[in-house]
Design a protein around this motif. Structure first.
Motif, PDB file in Angstrom:
ATOM      1  N   ASP A   1       3.501  47.248  72.666  1.00  0.00           N
ATOM      2  CA  ASP A   1       4.653  47.637  71.854  1.00  0.00           C
ATOM      3  C   ASP A   1       5.336  46.388  71.279  1.00  0.00           C
ATOM      4  OD1 ASP A   1       6.367  49.870  70.952  1.00  0.00           O
ATOM      5  OD2 ASP A   1       7.896  48.919  72.213  1.00  0.00           O
ATOM      6  N   ALA A   2       5.505  45.349  72.112  1.00  0.00           N
ATOM      7  CA  ALA A   2       6.138  44.103  71.667  1.00  0.00           C
ATOM      8  C   ALA A   2       5.294  43.411  70.598  1.00  0.00           C
ATOM      9  CB  ALA A   2       6.365  43.174  72.859  1.00  0.00           C
ATOM     10  N   LEU A   3       3.962  43.427  70.762  1.00  0.00           N
ATOM     11  CA  LEU A   3       3.072  42.824  69.767  1.00  0.00           C
ATOM     12  C   LEU A   3       3.200  43.537  68.424  1.00  0.00           C
ATOM     13  CD1 LEU A   3       0.843  40.721  69.141  1.00  0.00           C
ATOM     14  CD2 LEU A   3      -0.823  42.448  69.867  1.00  0.00           C
ATOM     15  N   GLN A   4       3.239  44.857  68.450  1.00  0.00           N
ATOM     16  CA  GLN A   4       3.409  45.625  67.212  1.00  0.00           C
ATOM     17  C   GLN A   4       4.763  45.325  66.582  1.00  0.00           C
ATOM     18  OE1 GLN A   4       1.541  47.380  65.196  1.00  0.00           O
ATOM     19  NE2 GLN A   4       3.196  48.057  63.880  1.00  0.00           N
ATOM     20  N   LYS A   5       5.793  45.275  67.403  1.00  0.00           N
ATOM     21  CA  LYS A   5       7.142  45.023  66.881  1.00  0.00           C
ATOM     22  C   LYS A   5       7.215  43.645  66.225  1.00  0.00           C
ATOM     23  CE  LYS A   5      11.985  45.187  68.170  1.00  0.00           C
ATOM     24  NZ  LYS A   5      12.949  45.404  69.215  1.00  0.00           N
ATOM     25  N   GLU A   6       6.600  42.638  66.841  1.00  0.00           N
ATOM     26  CA  GLU A   6       6.676  41.272  66.328  1.00  0.00           C
ATOM     27  C   GLU A   6       5.705  41.001  65.180  1.00  0.00           C
ATOM     28  OE1 GLU A   6       6.062  36.673  67.785  1.00  0.00           O
ATOM     29  OE2 GLU A   6       6.621  38.171  69.281  1.00  0.00           O
ATOM     30  N   MET A   7       4.465  41.527  65.274  1.00  0.00           N
ATOM     31  CA  MET A   7       3.432  41.135  64.313  1.00  0.00           C
ATOM     32  C   MET A   7       2.949  42.260  63.399  1.00  0.00           C
ATOM     33  SD  MET A   7       1.223  38.343  66.427  1.00  0.00           S
ATOM     34  CE  MET A   7       0.642  37.613  64.901  1.00  0.00           C
ATOM     35  N   GLY A   8       3.364  43.490  63.666  1.00  0.00           N
ATOM     36  CA  GLY A   8       2.954  44.616  62.826  1.00  0.00           C
ATOM     37  C   GLY A   8       3.365  44.387  61.378  1.00  0.00           C
ATOM     38  N   SER A   9       2.446  44.699  60.450  1.00  0.00           N
ATOM     39  CA  SER A   9       2.703  44.450  59.029  1.00  0.00           C
ATOM     40  C   SER A   9       1.719  45.269  58.191  1.00  0.00           C
ATOM     41  CB  SER A   9       2.505  42.968  58.727  1.00  0.00           C
ATOM     42  OG  SER A   9       1.130  42.620  58.862  1.00  0.00           O
ATOM     43  N   ASP A  10       1.727  45.030  56.897  1.00  0.00           N
ATOM     44  CA  ASP A  10       0.744  45.666  56.017  1.00  0.00           C
ATOM     45  C   ASP A  10      -0.664  45.170  56.332  1.00  0.00           C
ATOM     46  OD1 ASP A  10       2.764  47.013  54.745  1.00  0.00           O
ATOM     47  OD2 ASP A  10       2.846  45.667  53.023  1.00  0.00           O
TER      48      ASP A  10
ATOM     49  N   LEU B   1     -10.963  55.255  61.502  1.00  0.00           N
ATOM     50  CA  LEU B   1     -10.584  53.856  61.275  1.00  0.00           C
ATOM     51  C   LEU B   1     -10.668  53.497  59.797  1.00  0.00           C
ATOM     52  CD1 LEU B   1     -11.969  51.675  64.192  1.00  0.00           C
ATOM     53  CD2 LEU B   1      -9.646  52.448  63.763  1.00  0.00           C
ATOM     54  N   ALA B   2     -11.542  54.169  59.060  1.00  0.00           N
ATOM     55  CA  ALA B   2     -11.667  53.899  57.623  1.00  0.00           C
ATOM     56  C   ALA B   2     -10.344  54.127  56.894  1.00  0.00           C
ATOM     57  CB  ALA B   2     -12.766  54.758  57.011  1.00  0.00           C
ATOM     58  N   ASP B   3      -9.485  54.989  57.443  1.00  0.00           N
ATOM     59  CA  ASP B   3      -8.176  55.233  56.840  1.00  0.00           C
ATOM     60  C   ASP B   3      -7.261  54.009  56.917  1.00  0.00           C
ATOM     61  OD1 ASP B   3      -8.648  57.943  56.052  1.00  0.00           O
ATOM     62  OD2 ASP B   3      -8.397  58.540  58.142  1.00  0.00           O
ATOM     63  N   HIS B   4      -7.644  53.038  57.741  1.00  0.00           N
ATOM     64  CA  HIS B   4      -6.885  51.788  57.876  1.00  0.00           C
ATOM     65  C   HIS B   4      -7.598  50.638  57.163  1.00  0.00           C
ATOM     66  CE1 HIS B   4      -3.755  52.965  60.748  1.00  0.00           C
ATOM     67  NE2 HIS B   4      -4.663  53.713  61.337  1.00  0.00           N
ATOM     68  N   ALA B   5      -8.476  50.939  56.231  1.00  0.00           N
ATOM     69  CA  ALA B   5      -9.248  49.905  55.531  1.00  0.00           C
ATOM     70  C   ALA B   5      -8.320  48.830  54.976  1.00  0.00           C
ATOM     71  CB  ALA B   5     -10.068  50.525  54.411  1.00  0.00           C
ATOM     72  N   GLY B   6      -8.748  47.582  55.127  1.00  0.00           N
ATOM     73  CA  GLY B   6      -7.967  46.462  54.629  1.00  0.00           C
ATOM     74  C   GLY B   6      -6.975  45.918  55.639  1.00  0.00           C
ATOM     75  N   LYS B   7      -6.822  46.604  56.757  1.00  0.00           N
ATOM     76  CA  LYS B   7      -5.857  46.192  57.776  1.00  0.00           C
ATOM     77  C   LYS B   7      -6.597  45.794  59.046  1.00  0.00           C
ATOM     78  CE  LYS B   7      -1.758  48.284  58.178  1.00  0.00           C
ATOM     79  NZ  LYS B   7      -0.672  49.198  58.576  1.00  0.00           N
ATOM     80  N   THR B   8      -6.229  44.658  59.631  1.00  0.00           N
ATOM     81  CA  THR B   8      -6.771  44.252  60.922  1.00  0.00           C
ATOM     82  C   THR B   8      -6.074  45.083  61.990  1.00  0.00           C
ATOM     83  OG1 THR B   8      -7.234  42.023  60.136  1.00  0.00           O
ATOM     84  CG2 THR B   8      -7.044  42.310  62.520  1.00  0.00           C
ATOM     85  N   LEU B   9      -6.859  45.626  62.926  1.00  0.00           N
ATOM     86  CA  LEU B   9      -6.309  46.502  63.963  1.00  0.00           C
ATOM     87  C   LEU B   9      -6.603  45.978  65.358  1.00  0.00           C
ATOM     88  CD1 LEU B   9      -7.586  49.960  62.631  1.00  0.00           C
ATOM     89  CD2 LEU B   9      -5.368  48.889  62.180  1.00  0.00           C
ATOM     90  N   LEU B  10      -5.652  46.179  66.238  1.00  0.00           N
ATOM     91  CA  LEU B  10      -5.890  46.038  67.664  1.00  0.00           C
ATOM     92  C   LEU B  10      -5.903  47.475  68.180  1.00  0.00           C
ATOM     93  CD1 LEU B  10      -6.144  43.769  69.872  1.00  0.00           C
ATOM     94  CD2 LEU B  10      -3.835  44.434  70.531  1.00  0.00           C
ATOM     95  N   LEU B  11      -7.100  48.018  68.370  1.00  0.00           N
ATOM     96  CA  LEU B  11      -7.269  49.406  68.799  1.00  0.00           C
ATOM     97  C   LEU B  11      -7.319  49.443  70.317  1.00  0.00           C
ATOM     98  CD1 LEU B  11      -7.916  52.408  67.996  1.00  0.00           C
ATOM     99  CD2 LEU B  11     -10.327  51.764  68.185  1.00  0.00           C
ATOM    100  N   ASN B  12      -6.409  50.201  70.914  1.00  0.00           N
ATOM    101  CA  ASN B  12      -6.303  50.290  72.369  1.00  0.00           C
ATOM    102  C   ASN B  12      -6.391  51.752  72.773  1.00  0.00           C
ATOM    103  OD1 ASN B  12      -4.159  50.880  74.713  1.00  0.00           O
ATOM    104  ND2 ASN B  12      -5.044  48.859  75.062  1.00  0.00           N
TER     105      ASN B  12
ATOM    106  N   ALA C   1       7.879  50.875  69.053  1.00  0.00           N
ATOM    107  CA  ALA C   1       7.261  50.377  67.816  1.00  0.00           C
ATOM    108  C   ALA C   1       5.883  50.977  67.532  1.00  0.00           C
ATOM    109  CB  ALA C   1       7.160  48.847  67.868  1.00  0.00           C
ATOM    110  N   LEU C   2       5.205  51.464  68.563  1.00  0.00           N
ATOM    111  CA  LEU C   2       3.838  51.982  68.384  1.00  0.00           C
ATOM    112  C   LEU C   2       3.851  53.389  67.809  1.00  0.00           C
ATOM    113  CD1 LEU C   2       2.181  50.892  71.762  1.00  0.00           C
ATOM    114  CD2 LEU C   2       1.939  49.796  69.525  1.00  0.00           C
ATOM    115  N   GLY C   3       2.898  53.659  66.913  1.00  0.00           N
ATOM    116  CA  GLY C   3       2.693  55.020  66.435  1.00  0.00           C
ATOM    117  C   GLY C   3       2.021  55.840  67.529  1.00  0.00           C
ATOM    118  N   TYR C   4       2.192  57.153  67.477  1.00  0.00           N
ATOM    119  CA  TYR C   4       1.609  58.035  68.490  1.00  0.00           C
ATOM    120  C   TYR C   4       0.258  58.562  68.002  1.00  0.00           C
ATOM    121  CZ  TYR C   4       1.043  61.892  71.770  1.00  0.00           C
ATOM    122  OH  TYR C   4       0.549  62.744  72.723  1.00  0.00           O
ATOM    123  N   TYR C   5      -0.793  57.810  68.308  1.00  0.00           N
ATOM    124  CA  TYR C   5      -2.157  58.216  67.971  1.00  0.00           C
ATOM    125  C   TYR C   5      -2.751  58.920  69.177  1.00  0.00           C
ATOM    126  CZ  TYR C   5      -1.683  55.091  63.972  1.00  0.00           C
ATOM    127  OH  TYR C   5      -1.265  54.491  62.810  1.00  0.00           O
ATOM    128  N   ARG C   6      -3.659  59.888  68.939  1.00  0.00           N
ATOM    129  CA  ARG C   6      -4.110  60.726  70.040  1.00  0.00           C
ATOM    130  C   ARG C   6      -5.524  61.238  69.824  1.00  0.00           C
ATOM    131  NH1 ARG C   6      -3.770  63.461  74.515  1.00  0.00           N
ATOM    132  NH2 ARG C   6      -2.675  65.425  74.691  1.00  0.00           N
TER     133      ARG C   6
END
Length: 144
Positions: free
Chosen positions: A44-53, A16-27, A81-86
């Motif tokens: 997916d819709a939330l990421q598409k609509e609100m995803g940003s820097d 998660l430290a790699d996303h420092a400075g960014k608010t995350l919704l981790l699911n 819209a979602l990245g494939y995290y695993r």
């Protein structure tokens, strides 16, 4: 929660430290989890609509085994819209379980740019609905 570890969309280890400075919704989700399947289009819709820097939905698959089944699941549920995290080791889920944050799947956490937990929830939610969007806007420190 900065040390929580999983693989990025390119398959490389990250925390998660790699996303420092960014608010995350981790699911955390799995292909065998019916509520996960139900909420995936909303994430997916939330990421598409609100995803940003400043904000990202990070949906981490925790199935054991190879990538074939999770990737097919995302295709079947129309996720674009979602990245494939695993994390195929279940270590991320077990870490959260040890901390008392995960009882089952899905589990979702709102994490600020410092890596601190703002809120967490076990079970599915309507993540593209107005309440979820207000939660994200509030976490980002913006007004509606």
């Amino acid at each position: 929660l900065k040390g929580l570890a999983f693989n990025d969309p390119g398959g490389k280890p990250m925390t998660l430290a790699d996303h420092a400075g960014k608010t995350l919704l981790l699911n955390l989700w799995a292909t065998w989890c019916a509520p996960c399947r139900a909420e995936m289009p909303a994430l997916d819709a939330l990421q598409k609509e609100m995803g940003s820097d400043a904000f990202e939905v990070v949906a981490v698959n925790v199935d054991v085994g190879d990538d074939a089944k999770p990737k097919k699941f995302l295709e079947e549920t129309g996720v674009k819209a979602l990245g494939y995290y695993r994390d195929s080791t279940m270590a991320l889920f077990n870490d959260l379980k040890t901390r008392g944050l995960a009882l089952g799947l899905p589990v979702t956490m709102l994490i600020d740019g410092e890596g601190c937990l703002i809120a967490h929830m076990n079970g599915p939610a309507e993540w593209s609905g107005p309440d979820a969007k207000r939660l994200v806007v509030t976490a980002l420190g913006k007004s509606d």
